[in-house]
Scaffold this active site. Structure first.
Site, PDB file in Angstrom:
ATOM      1  N   GLY A   7       0.795  -1.235   0.000  1.00 41.06           N
ATOM      2  CA  GLY A   7       0.000   0.000   0.000  1.00 41.06           C
ATOM      3  C   GLY A   7       0.819   1.273   0.000  1.00 41.06           C
ATOM      4  N   VAL A  61       5.202  -9.617   2.544  1.00 37.08           N
ATOM      5  CA  VAL A  61       4.204 -10.682   2.354  1.00 37.08           C
ATOM      6  C   VAL A  61       4.873 -12.055   2.222  1.00 37.08           C
ATOM      7  CG1 VAL A  61       2.398  -9.243   1.339  1.00 37.08           C
ATOM      8  CG2 VAL A  61       4.125 -10.262  -0.150  1.00 37.08           C
ATOM      9  N   ALA A  82       3.997  -6.438  -5.008  1.00 36.35           N
ATOM     10  CA  ALA A  82       4.604  -7.213  -6.098  1.00 36.35           C
ATOM     11  C   ALA A  82       5.823  -6.477  -6.627  1.00 36.35           C
ATOM     12  CB  ALA A  82       3.593  -7.396  -7.237  1.00 36.35           C
ATOM     13  N   TYR A 193       7.169 -11.843 -15.421  1.00 38.27           N
ATOM     14  CA  TYR A 193       6.253 -11.017 -14.626  1.00 38.27           C
ATOM     15  C   TYR A 193       4.804 -11.441 -14.885  1.00 38.27           C
ATOM     16  CZ  TYR A 193       3.312  -6.988 -13.486  1.00 38.27           C
ATOM     17  OH  TYR A 193       2.302  -6.190 -13.002  1.00 38.27           O
TER      18      TYR A 193
HETATM   19  N1  LIG Z   1       1.211   0.408 -12.228  1.00 36.57           N
HETATM   20  C1  LIG Z   1       0.742  -0.313 -13.243  1.00 36.57           C
HETATM   21  O1  LIG Z   1       0.714   0.138 -14.410  1.00 36.57           O
HETATM   22  C2  LIG Z   1       0.198  -1.702 -13.002  1.00 36.57           C
HETATM   23  C3  LIG Z   1      -0.384  -2.370 -14.096  1.00 36.57           C
HETATM   24  C4  LIG Z   1      -0.867  -3.657 -13.889  1.00 36.57           C
HETATM   25  C5  LIG Z   1      -0.796  -4.236 -12.637  1.00 36.57           C
HETATM   26  N2  LIG Z   1      -0.220  -3.573 -11.607  1.00 36.57           N
HETATM   27  C6  LIG Z   1      -0.144  -4.255 -10.304  1.00 36.57           C
HETATM   28  O2  LIG Z   1      -0.592  -3.380  -9.285  1.00 36.57           O
HETATM   29  C7  LIG Z   1       0.128  -3.626  -8.089  1.00 36.57           C
HETATM   30  C8  LIG Z   1       0.686  -2.328  -7.530  1.00 36.57           C
HETATM   31  O3  LIG Z   1       1.477  -1.724  -8.525  1.00 36.57           O
HETATM   32  P1  LIG Z   1       2.164  -0.294  -8.296  1.00 36.57           P
HETATM   33  O4  LIG Z   1       2.247   0.333  -9.633  1.00 36.57           O
HETATM   34  O5  LIG Z   1       1.546   0.429  -7.179  1.00 36.57           O
HETATM   35  O6  LIG Z   1       3.626  -0.793  -7.915  1.00 36.57           O
HETATM   36  P2  LIG Z   1       4.701  -0.134  -6.941  1.00 36.57           P
HETATM   37  O7  LIG Z   1       5.974  -0.795  -7.289  1.00 36.57           O
HETATM   38  O8  LIG Z   1       4.631   1.351  -6.935  1.00 36.57           O
HETATM   39  O9  LIG Z   1       4.214  -0.629  -5.503  1.00 36.57           O
HETATM   40  C9  LIG Z   1       4.379  -1.936  -5.064  1.00 36.57           C
HETATM   41  C10 LIG Z   1       4.586  -1.864  -3.574  1.00 36.57           C
HETATM   42  O10 LIG Z   1       4.741  -3.203  -3.104  1.00 36.57           O
HETATM   43  C11 LIG Z   1       5.777  -3.202  -2.149  1.00 36.57           C
HETATM   44  N3  LIG Z   1       6.311  -4.556  -2.072  1.00 36.57           N
HETATM   45  C12 LIG Z   1       7.076  -5.214  -2.972  1.00 36.57           C
HETATM   46  N4  LIG Z   1       7.359  -6.447  -2.527  1.00 36.57           N
HETATM   47  C13 LIG Z   1       6.745  -6.558  -1.313  1.00 36.57           C
HETATM   48  C14 LIG Z   1       6.673  -7.593  -0.345  1.00 36.57           C
HETATM   49  N5  LIG Z   1       7.295  -8.750  -0.523  1.00 36.57           N
HETATM   50  N6  LIG Z   1       5.953  -7.372   0.781  1.00 36.57           N
HETATM   51  C15 LIG Z   1       5.324  -6.192   1.003  1.00 36.57           C
HETATM   52  N7  LIG Z   1       5.382  -5.170   0.123  1.00 36.57           N
HETATM   53  C16 LIG Z   1       6.078  -5.351  -1.024  1.00 36.57           C
HETATM   54  C17 LIG Z   1       6.775  -2.182  -2.629  1.00 36.57           C
HETATM   55  O11 LIG Z   1       7.625  -1.707  -1.599  1.00 36.57           O
HETATM   56  C18 LIG Z   1       5.847  -1.101  -3.177  1.00 36.57           C
HETATM   57  O12 LIG Z   1       5.549  -0.137  -2.188  1.00 36.57           O
HETATM   58  C19 LIG Z   1       1.181  -4.681  -8.426  1.00 36.57           C
HETATM   59  O13 LIG Z   1       0.695  -5.936  -8.019  1.00 36.57           O
HETATM   60  C20 LIG Z   1       1.271  -4.623  -9.940  1.00 36.57           C
HETATM   61  O14 LIG Z   1       1.641  -5.893 -10.474  1.00 36.57           O
HETATM   62  C21 LIG Z   1       0.286  -2.312 -11.752  1.00 36.57           C
END
Ligand SMILES: NC(=O)c1ccc[n+]([C@@H]2O[C@H](COP(=O)([O-])OP(=O)(O)OC[C@H]3O[C@@H](n4cnc5c(N)ncnc54)[C@H](O)[C@@H]3O)[C@@H](O)[C@H]2O)c1
Length: 382
Positions: A7, A61, A82, A193
Site C-alpha cells: 500500500g 508478504v 509485487a 512477470y
Molecule cells: N502500475 C501499473 O501500471 C500496473 C499495471 C498492472 C498491474 N499492476 C499491479 O498493481 C500492483 C501495484 O502496482 P504499483 O504500480 O503500485 O507498484 P509499486 O511498485 O509502486 O508498488 C508496489 C509496492 O509493493 C511493495 N512490495 C514489494 N514487494 C513486497 C513484499 N514482498 N511485501 C510487502 N510489500 C512489497 C513495494 O515496496 C511497493 O511499495 C502490483 O501488483 C502490480 O503488479 C500495476
C-alpha cells in the site's frame, strides 16, 4: 479493517487515502523495497505514517510472521504487493517468483488454515500482461460481430528485425486487427512477470473458492498518474518520457510508434478497488480496469509534450524490445456492469495532472540508456 499489501506504492498511495475518505480503517503492509522507494526514511511517506485511520506496518508478504500479524482483525485484503518490472523479470526470475508467487501463496496458505477468521474477501491487482498479445480478429472479418477471436503468439525476434510489427494469424499468416480484449479471452503470458501475475490469479481464485471467501481479480491496464515512480527505469513509459522532456532530450519511440496502449489514470484504478471492496456481494470474477481507449505511443508522447508545454521532440527509432506487445485496449464492459464504473479521468486531464505533479518533483537522472544497455546485453533489444 482493510489490509492493503504494497500500500505504500504508487497505486496504494491513491487507494489508501480513498478508502480512508470512504470511512474505512486501513492497515498497510509494505516492505518499502529499495528499487521503488530509494533511500529511506523518506518524507514522501508522511502521508502513510501520519494519516488517521491508517496503520502502517513495514514488513513483507513473504514473511509468515509479518503477514499473520497484519491479518489480525482484517475483513478484506487488497493484495498489491509485487515486483512489477516486465523486462527485469526476465533475468531476476527467482526474485519475481519469490515476491509475487510465494508472497501470494503465503497469504492464501494462512487464509486456508484459519490464521485470520475475520477475512471475507481478497482482491488482487493483476495485470493485462496475462493476455500476452491480447485479442485480435481476422482483418477481413473485423467489422462483423461474430469474427473468430484470435490470440496471436508473441512476435518473434526475426519478425521484429524484419520490421514486421503487426502480429499475424498463427495458422494462416493473414493480417489481424486488434480488438478490445475481454476477460474471457485466452491468457498467454509472454514474460516472467506476466506468468507470476497469472499464477497469483489462480492462487487467489482457487484458494478463495475452497476457503469460502469472496474474491475479485482486477486486470489493470497501463496505470499512470501522480506519485508513480520517476526513478525506476524498468517501468512506466510516461516516467521515462517525462524525465527526458524536462531534460530537453528527444523521446525515442520504439517500433514505428503505432503500437498502442490503454492508459488509465490511477484514481480510476483506486475507485475500482474501492468499489470491489464495498460491493455487497464479492464479484468473484476477473474485471479489466482500463480506459477502454487505445492510444498509440506516438500520440501519448505528443500529448505528454503538450501537457508540459514543450515542443514535440520525438524520433521513431525502429528499435524494439523482445516481449513487448504490439497493441492493447481493454473491453471495460464488465467494469461498468459489475462495479458500476466508467473511467472518470480522460487522457488530457490525466496527463495535465501528471505533468503538474512531475514538475514539483526533483529532476531524476535519465536512466533510459542504462536500462536499454542492460536489455541489449541480454539480447532482449534490437
Ligand atoms: N502500475 C501499473 O501500471 C500496473 C499495471 C498492472 C498491474 N499492476 C499491479 O498493481 C500492483 C501495484 O502496482 P504499483 O504500480 O503500485 O507498484 P509499486 O511498485 O509502486 O508498488 C508496489 C509496492 O509493493 C511493495 N512490495 C514489494 N514487494 C513486497 C513484499 N514482498 N511485501 C510487502 N510489500 C512489497 C513495494 O515496496 C511497493 O511499495 C502490483 O501488483 C502490480 O503488479 C500495476
Amino acid at each position: 479493517m482493510i489490509l492493503v499489501t504494497g500500500g505504500a506504492g504508487f497505486i496504494g498511495s491513491h487507494l489508501v487515502p480513498q478508502l480512508v475518505a470512504r470511512g474505512h480503517y486501513v492497515r498497510v503492509l509494505d516492505v518499502l523495497s529499495a528499487q521503488i522507494h530509494g533511500m529511506l526514511p523518506s518524507p514522501s511517506l508522511d502521508w502513510l505514517t501520519q494519516t488517521q485511520n491508517v496503520d502502517f506496518r513495514r514488513g513483507s508478504v513473504t514473511s509468515e510472521a509479518d503477514l499473520r500479524a497484519a491479518l489480525d482483525g482484517v475483513t478484506s485484503v487488497i493484495h498489491l504487493a509485487a515486483e512489477t518490472g516486465t523486462g527485469q523479470s526476465m533475468y531476476e526470475i527467482d526474485r519475481y517468483c519469490r515476491e509475487n508467487v510465494q508472497g501470494t501463496a503465503r497469504l492464501m496458505h494462512l487464509l486456508a488454515n484459519g490464521a485470520a477468521t475475520t477475512v471475507r474477501r481478497v482482491l488482487l491487482a493483476s495485470s493485462r500482461s496475462v493476455y500476452g498479445e491480447g485479442a485480435y480478429v481476422d482483418s477481413d472479418a473485423a467489422e462483423t460481430e461474430r469474427a473468430t477471436r484470435i490470440t496471436p503468439a508473441s512476435r518473434s525476434a526475426e519478425a521484429l528485425r524484419a520490421r514486421k510489427w503487426e502480429p499475424t494469424c498463427p495458422e494462416t499468416g493473414k493480417a489481424l486487427t486488434a480488438v478490445p480484449t475481454r476477460e474471457d479471452d485466452r491468457t498467454a503470458p509472454a514474460s516472467i512477470y506476466a506468468a507470476t501475475k497469472l499464477m497469483q490469479e489462480d492462487l487467489v481464485r482457487i484458494g478463495c473458492d475452497s476457503a469460502g471467501l469472496g474474491h475479485a481479480i482486477l486486470r489493470l491496464q497501463n496505470v499512470y498518474g501522480e506519485g508513480q515512480s520517476l526513478n525506476n527505469p524498468y517501468t512506466g513509459i510516461l516516467s521515462i518520457f517525462s524525465t527526458r522532456i524536462r531534460r530537453g532530450l528527444e523521446l525515442p519511440i520504439f517500433e514505428d510508434g503505432l503500437e498502442s496502449r490503454d492508459f488509465v489514470h490511477v484514481s480510476d484504478v483506486a475507485a475500482a478497488f474501492a468499489a470491489a471492496a464495498e460491493a455487497e456481494a464479492a464479484p468473484n470474477t476477473v474485471i479489466n480496469v482500463g480506459s477502454g481507449r487505445a492510444t498509440s505511443v506516438i500520440d501519448i508522447a505528443k500529448a505528454l509534450c503538450r501537457a508540459f508545454n514543450e515542443p514535440e521532440n520525438l524520433t521513431v527509432t525502429g528499435q524494439f524490445r523482445l516481449g513487448d506487445i504490439r497493441h492493447n485496449v481493454a473491453d471495460v464492459g464488465r467494469l461498468r456492469d459489475r462495479l458500476g464504473l466508467t473511467p472518470q479521468v480522460g487522457l488530457d486531464e490525466g496527463l495535465r495532472r501528471f505533468a503538474q505533479w512531475v514538475s514539483t518533483q526533483p529532476l531524476p537522472e535519465d536512466r533510459l540508456g542504462e536500462a536499454n544497455a542492460e536489455l541489449a546485453k541480454r539480447k532482449m533489444m534490437g
